[in-house]
Enzyme design. Sequence first.
Site, PDB file in Angstrom:
ATOM      1  N   SER A 199       0.826  -1.205   0.000  1.00  0.00           N
ATOM      2  CA  SER A 199       0.000   0.000   0.000  1.00  0.00           C
ATOM      3  C   SER A 199       0.856   1.249   0.000  1.00  0.00           C
ATOM      4  CB  SER A 199      -0.897   0.012   1.239  1.00  0.00           C
ATOM      5  OG  SER A 199      -0.098  -0.062   2.400  1.00  0.00           O
ATOM      6  N   GLU A 233      -7.160  -2.013  -5.535  1.00  0.00           N
ATOM      7  CA  GLU A 233      -6.552  -0.896  -6.269  1.00  0.00           C
ATOM      8  C   GLU A 233      -5.461  -1.452  -7.194  1.00  0.00           C
ATOM      9  OE1 GLU A 233      -6.940   2.863  -3.165  1.00  0.00           O
ATOM     10  OE2 GLU A 233      -5.257   1.494  -2.923  1.00  0.00           O
ATOM     11  N   HIS A 256      -3.560  -4.009  -4.918  1.00  0.00           N
ATOM     12  CA  HIS A 256      -3.678  -3.735  -3.488  1.00  0.00           C
ATOM     13  C   HIS A 256      -5.053  -4.117  -2.947  1.00  0.00           C
ATOM     14  CE1 HIS A 256      -3.939  -0.550  -0.093  1.00  0.00           C
ATOM     15  NE2 HIS A 256      -3.396  -1.655   0.360  1.00  0.00           N
ATOM     16  N   ASN A 291      -6.057   4.680   1.072  1.00  0.00           N
ATOM     17  CA  ASN A 291      -5.290   5.092   2.248  1.00  0.00           C
ATOM     18  C   ASN A 291      -5.179   6.604   2.368  1.00  0.00           C
ATOM     19  OD1 ASN A 291      -5.008   2.504   3.141  1.00  0.00           O
ATOM     20  ND2 ASN A 291      -2.869   2.282   2.562  1.00  0.00           N
TER      21      ASN A 291
HETATM   22  N1  3HC Z   1     -11.826 -12.104   8.175  1.00  0.00           N
HETATM   23  C1  3HC Z   1     -12.765 -12.643   7.372  1.00  0.00           C
HETATM   24  N2  3HC Z   1     -14.054 -12.283   7.428  1.00  0.00           N
HETATM   25  C2  3HC Z   1     -14.393 -11.352   8.344  1.00  0.00           C
HETATM   26  C3  3HC Z   1     -13.464 -10.748   9.200  1.00  0.00           C
HETATM   27  C4  3HC Z   1     -12.114 -11.171   9.094  1.00  0.00           C
HETATM   28  N3  3HC Z   1     -11.147 -10.666   9.827  1.00  0.00           N
HETATM   29  N4  3HC Z   1     -14.104  -9.853   9.980  1.00  0.00           N
HETATM   30  C5  3HC Z   1     -15.402  -9.884   9.626  1.00  0.00           C
HETATM   31  N5  3HC Z   1     -15.580 -10.794   8.641  1.00  0.00           N
HETATM   32  C6  3HC Z   1     -16.835 -11.107   7.982  1.00  0.00           C
HETATM   33  C7  3HC Z   1     -17.794 -11.789   8.909  1.00  0.00           C
HETATM   34  O1  3HC Z   1     -17.611 -13.198   8.890  1.00  0.00           O
HETATM   35  C8  3HC Z   1     -19.117 -11.384   8.333  1.00  0.00           C
HETATM   36  O2  3HC Z   1     -19.451 -12.179   7.231  1.00  0.00           O
HETATM   37  P1  3HC Z   1     -21.018 -12.479   6.886  1.00  0.00           P
HETATM   38  O3  3HC Z   1     -21.769 -11.209   7.052  1.00  0.00           O
HETATM   39  O4  3HC Z   1     -20.998 -12.958   5.472  1.00  0.00           O
HETATM   40  O5  3HC Z   1     -21.403 -13.534   7.876  1.00  0.00           O
HETATM   41  C9  3HC Z   1     -18.883  -9.981   7.770  1.00  0.00           C
HETATM   42  O6  3HC Z   1     -17.449  -9.880   7.608  1.00  0.00           O
HETATM   43  C10 3HC Z   1     -19.348  -8.908   8.701  1.00  0.00           C
HETATM   44  O7  3HC Z   1     -18.710  -9.111   9.951  1.00  0.00           O
HETATM   45  P2  3HC Z   1     -19.363  -8.771  11.358  1.00  0.00           P
HETATM   46  O8  3HC Z   1     -20.852  -8.924  11.249  1.00  0.00           O
HETATM   47  O9  3HC Z   1     -18.639  -9.546  12.393  1.00  0.00           O
HETATM   48  O10 3HC Z   1     -18.960  -7.272  11.655  1.00  0.00           O
HETATM   49  P3  3HC Z   1     -19.197  -5.970  10.801  1.00  0.00           P
HETATM   50  O11 3HC Z   1     -20.523  -5.962  10.154  1.00  0.00           O
HETATM   51  O12 3HC Z   1     -18.798  -4.858  11.682  1.00  0.00           O
HETATM   52  O13 3HC Z   1     -18.120  -6.066   9.628  1.00  0.00           O
HETATM   53  C11 3HC Z   1     -16.007  -5.447   8.821  1.00  0.00           C
HETATM   54  C12 3HC Z   1     -16.754  -6.204   9.897  1.00  0.00           C
HETATM   55  C13 3HC Z   1     -16.210  -6.143   7.475  1.00  0.00           C
HETATM   56  C14 3HC Z   1     -14.520  -5.499   9.173  1.00  0.00           C
HETATM   57  C15 3HC Z   1     -16.569  -3.985   8.756  1.00  0.00           C
HETATM   58  O14 3HC Z   1     -16.532  -3.437  10.035  1.00  0.00           O
HETATM   59  C16 3HC Z   1     -15.809  -3.095   7.837  1.00  0.00           C
HETATM   60  O15 3HC Z   1     -16.049  -3.072   6.633  1.00  0.00           O
HETATM   61  N6  3HC Z   1     -14.865  -2.291   8.390  1.00  0.00           N
HETATM   62  C17 3HC Z   1     -14.046  -1.400   7.620  1.00  0.00           C
HETATM   63  C18 3HC Z   1     -12.892  -2.191   7.046  1.00  0.00           C
HETATM   64  C19 3HC Z   1     -11.955  -1.325   6.265  1.00  0.00           C
HETATM   65  O16 3HC Z   1     -12.085  -0.122   6.159  1.00  0.00           O
HETATM   66  N7  3HC Z   1     -10.934  -1.977   5.676  1.00  0.00           N
HETATM   67  C20 3HC Z   1      -9.903  -1.299   4.961  1.00  0.00           C
HETATM   68  C21 3HC Z   1      -8.749  -1.085   5.861  1.00  0.00           C
HETATM   69  S1  3HC Z   1      -7.428  -0.218   5.060  1.00  0.00           S
HETATM   70  C22 3HC Z   1      -6.515  -1.418   4.330  1.00  0.00           C
HETATM   71  O17 3HC Z   1      -6.724  -2.589   4.460  1.00  0.00           O
HETATM   72  C23 3HC Z   1      -5.406  -0.934   3.477  1.00  0.00           C
HETATM   73  C24 3HC Z   1      -4.069  -1.313   3.988  1.00  0.00           C
HETATM   74  O18 3HC Z   1      -3.123  -0.896   3.056  1.00  0.00           O
HETATM   75  C25 3HC Z   1      -3.757  -0.717   5.342  1.00  0.00           C
END
Ligand code: 3HC
Length: 292
Positions: free
Chosen positions: A127, A160, A148, A199
Amino acid sequence: MSTQPSIENISTILVIGAGTMGRQIAMTAALAGYSTIIQDISEDGLEAARTELEEWAAGRVGKGKLEQSAATSALAALSYSTDLDTAAAHADYIIEAATERLDIKTAIFEKLGVLAPAHAILATNSSTLGSSKVAQVTGRPAQVCNMHFFNPALVMKCVEVVRHESTSDATVEITMELARRLGKEPVLINREIPGFIANRLMGAIQKEALYLADAGIASIDDIDTTARTALGHPMGPFALMDMVGLDVIDFIAQATYAETGLEEDAPNPGIAALVAEGKLGRKTGAGFYNYN
Ligand code: 3HC
């Protein structure tokens, strides 16, 4: 097989690095029907990835979200290896998701340039490091780009695709199409810029959130609540930083600052202090929040 890259030539995908991102990217590929190798220098890292993916698959089947037969096929499509040389020789598309260090990535890409079949595209999940930094050592810079993914990679739709000056149109098109075949919604970034799109957006929100908290204007809890209840974000910026890992957030800031030199991109001292205390977020049980 043709020496030209083509989407139809891709049957084996190699993911380098069995960490948080690598293991979920690999499972995404296996679920899409690709024979997928996860390579890591650490046996323990590979074992941890195998355990997590088997548990994840069992959990999905238990929840009724994945057919048992699909889970069994995906797990069977995955193989685990510490041997980069052999794995690279068998790969049609390679996604490097190793440690975010340029020296490590350069050594890997140099090897890939020699070992991977001529038609293989070499992508990095980085990233922060644009693929131009490792493209020349491969001897095939036109077949190098960033691909990404986002955390958790099994869930987040965005990929990305970032081209550098010498990335060919074919490499871009194949990578975009591969992302679609993995069930993702790719976006194209035409020119390298620190942080790409996501990001940069995330960083802007985080910067403001950190300012509001540091100035004592609101608690981190209330800032996170506001992001969720006023803006509809799935999680607030502090919870998100804890999920991504404060070491990763700090590293992204350091890399961006090193490239831009802009004061506004300087790493946040509060995050650096938490990292120095070993509070990296969810993965260590504490960060901005306590998870114990
Ligand atoms: N691994 C796999 N699946 C996961 C998981 C994980 N770590 N965490 C959650 N899930 C799945 C669950 O199994 C669930 O699946 P289902 O609905 O099909 O049964 C689904 O995601 C929703 O999970 P929850 O109901 O437990 O919780 P939420 O509704 O709060 O969702 C989340 C969790 C998907 C992480 C949501 O909060 C979210 O979208 N958060 C924002 C994530 C984000 O912004 N990511 C980008 C980060 S930046 C990045 O990665 C870039 C890098 O360069 C730093």
